[in-house]
Design an enzyme around this catalytic site. Sequence first.
Site, PDB file in Angstrom:
ATOM      1  N   GLU A 111     -56.204 -23.124  15.836  1.00 34.75           N
ATOM      2  CA  GLU A 111     -55.448 -24.197  16.472  1.00 34.75           C
ATOM      3  C   GLU A 111     -56.399 -25.291  16.954  1.00 34.75           C
ATOM      4  O   GLU A 111     -57.529 -25.008  17.370  1.00 34.75           O
ATOM      5  CB  GLU A 111     -54.627 -23.638  17.637  1.00 34.75           C
ATOM      6  CG  GLU A 111     -53.600 -22.633  17.144  1.00 34.75           C
ATOM      7  CD  GLU A 111     -52.742 -22.041  18.245  1.00 34.75           C
ATOM      8  OE1 GLU A 111     -52.914 -22.410  19.419  1.00 34.75           O
ATOM      9  OE2 GLU A 111     -51.893 -21.198  17.915  1.00 34.75           O
ATOM     10  N   CYS A 124     -59.818 -31.394  20.409  1.00 36.38           N
ATOM     11  CA  CYS A 124     -60.384 -30.137  20.896  1.00 36.38           C
ATOM     12  C   CYS A 124     -60.411 -29.180  19.707  1.00 36.38           C
ATOM     13  O   CYS A 124     -59.362 -28.733  19.243  1.00 36.38           O
ATOM     14  CB  CYS A 124     -59.481 -29.635  22.031  1.00 36.38           C
ATOM     15  SG  CYS A 124     -59.981 -28.066  22.705  1.00 36.38           S
ATOM     16  N   CYS A 131     -61.857 -14.755  19.353  1.00 38.42           N
ATOM     17  CA  CYS A 131     -63.061 -14.861  20.187  1.00 38.42           C
ATOM     18  C   CYS A 131     -63.447 -13.478  20.699  1.00 38.42           C
ATOM     19  O   CYS A 131     -62.574 -12.678  21.049  1.00 38.42           O
ATOM     20  CB  CYS A 131     -62.806 -15.796  21.372  1.00 38.42           C
ATOM     21  SG  CYS A 131     -64.273 -16.053  22.386  1.00 38.42           S
ATOM     22  N   CYS A 135     -62.579 -13.454  28.027  1.00 38.52           N
ATOM     23  CA  CYS A 135     -62.298 -13.938  29.392  1.00 38.52           C
ATOM     24  C   CYS A 135     -60.848 -13.555  29.715  1.00 38.52           C
ATOM     25  O   CYS A 135     -59.954 -13.791  28.883  1.00 38.52           O
ATOM     26  CB  CYS A 135     -62.477 -15.445  29.479  1.00 38.52           C
ATOM     27  SG  CYS A 135     -64.112 -15.988  28.960  1.00 38.52           S
ATOM     28  N   CYS A 138     -57.729 -16.014  29.306  1.00 45.74           N
ATOM     29  CA  CYS A 138     -57.624 -16.818  28.091  1.00 45.74           C
ATOM     30  C   CYS A 138     -56.862 -16.091  26.984  1.00 45.74           C
ATOM     31  O   CYS A 138     -57.149 -14.929  26.671  1.00 45.74           O
ATOM     32  CB  CYS A 138     -59.039 -17.166  27.621  1.00 45.74           C
ATOM     33  SG  CYS A 138     -59.081 -17.988  26.030  1.00 45.74           S
ATOM     34  N   CYS A 366     -55.401 -25.702  28.023  1.00 43.24           N
ATOM     35  CA  CYS A 366     -56.626 -24.924  28.109  1.00 43.24           C
ATOM     36  C   CYS A 366     -56.321 -23.442  28.357  1.00 43.24           C
ATOM     37  O   CYS A 366     -55.555 -23.097  29.257  1.00 43.24           O
ATOM     38  CB  CYS A 366     -57.433 -25.487  29.278  1.00 43.24           C
ATOM     39  SG  CYS A 366     -59.128 -25.106  29.155  1.00 43.24           S
TER      40      CYS A 366
HETATM   41  S1  SF4 Z   1     -62.364 -19.018  27.408  1.00 45.21           S
HETATM   42 FE1  SF4 Z   1     -61.369 -17.952  25.677  1.00 45.21          FE
HETATM   43  S2  SF4 Z   1     -62.178 -18.925  23.825  1.00 45.21           S
HETATM   44 FE2  SF4 Z   1     -63.555 -19.478  25.543  1.00 45.21          FE
HETATM   45  S3  SF4 Z   1     -65.146 -17.906  25.532  1.00 45.21           S
HETATM   46 FE3  SF4 Z   1     -63.586 -17.164  26.950  1.00 45.21          FE
HETATM   47  S4  SF4 Z   1     -62.231 -15.869  25.668  1.00 45.21           S
HETATM   48 FE4  SF4 Z   1     -63.468 -17.135  24.264  1.00 45.21          FE
END
Ligand code: SF4
Length: 375
Positions: A111, A124, A131, A135, A138, A366
């Site tokens: 995306e 962006c 990933c 986190c 996220c 975000c």
């Molecule tokens: S915020 Fe999301 S995309 Fe960015 S490093 Fe952390 S888990 Fe990965």
Amino acid sequence: MKLLTSDPIHSGGLKAIIDMDKDLKGKTVAELGQIVVGLGQQKYLTKYIFQFVQTLGTTEVSQISSLSKAFREQLAEQGYYISQLKIIDKLTDPDGTVKYVFGLADGNKIETVLLFDGSRRTLCVSTQAGCAIGCVFCATGKIKLRRNLTAGEIVDQVNTACKDGHKITNVVYMGMGEPLQNYDALVKSVRILNHPAGKNIGSRHLTVSTCGIVPGIRKLAAEDIHPRLSISLNAPTDVLREKLMPINAKYPLSEVMSAAKFYLTRAKQRVTFEYVLIKGVNDKTLYAQMLAKLLTRTLQSSKDSGFRVDTSHTWRVNLIEYNPHPGCKFVASSAERIERFSKALEKAGVKTTVRFKLGQSIKAACGQLGADSSG
Ligand code: SF4
């Protein structure tokens, strides 16, 4: 990198192995020059290939009309081709934000988000499908890492948005994935986007956002090209940060701040810190005061080490309202809390910007990327 594809763009609908290393879209001018000379051709032809691929939207080697027919055939015979992202979906939020869902040649999806701010058009971009960082706030982190994107796939997000009628002025590497864990493709894409014969996007208009991969920050500082750097901080202490960002166990705050200082002094490029505000988790005013201390202490030590700090090179903090998504129980901080946090930082002399939610209804905000495209 070789991929199995059944994408009609690349294989006429048949399953085929494609060699991503032969994609001309992912080549810097220097790499194209080596290919051109290696095939016994004149080096000056390099810029025609680069321009046709990066600015004219050419999708077939046979369409690079500034090259002789024989050279075009030679390139095709050697397996060179021009990749093309496929727009699977395009969603527009009432606030104007656009989210593209792109299909990759191997069936993965990524995306990309286009944000409008006055005359500024910021794209962006994603650097990975999924990933590995995880986190907890996220959505992308929930999908896990599928694979790194190639430089061609990164720059084509910009090229496709341009083809779709948008003149991109700024690029932030803040979409899906951790850019510094796809280092080579990231740096190549910065070189391609920055080159005057291509999109010519200045390095101050390119921002790499990282969760704090310390060796990557230091390596980037040593390059001869320096995008702006943005570090996702989200907490002023190791204990709290580790709860939100498990990567902190590997790269604790002291190391992240030392790398940030190194980037600031070496690259002489602005460093911004991102702080997602989550209700009752990291939004106490005390945390703002601790964050201000952490930043000013590091900045002071930059001055002590002889670096002349002027206002354009000092730290900045972007406060981001947490954007909810399924699978995460966090709640956004109230507007009042955010203001209090922001004021506490400003009072301590830290430049602060509050980023309002954009693209929330289309899950383009975000931390929301991938919430709908994990299939
Ligand atoms: S915020 Fe999301 S995309 Fe960015 S490093 Fe952390 S888990 Fe990965």
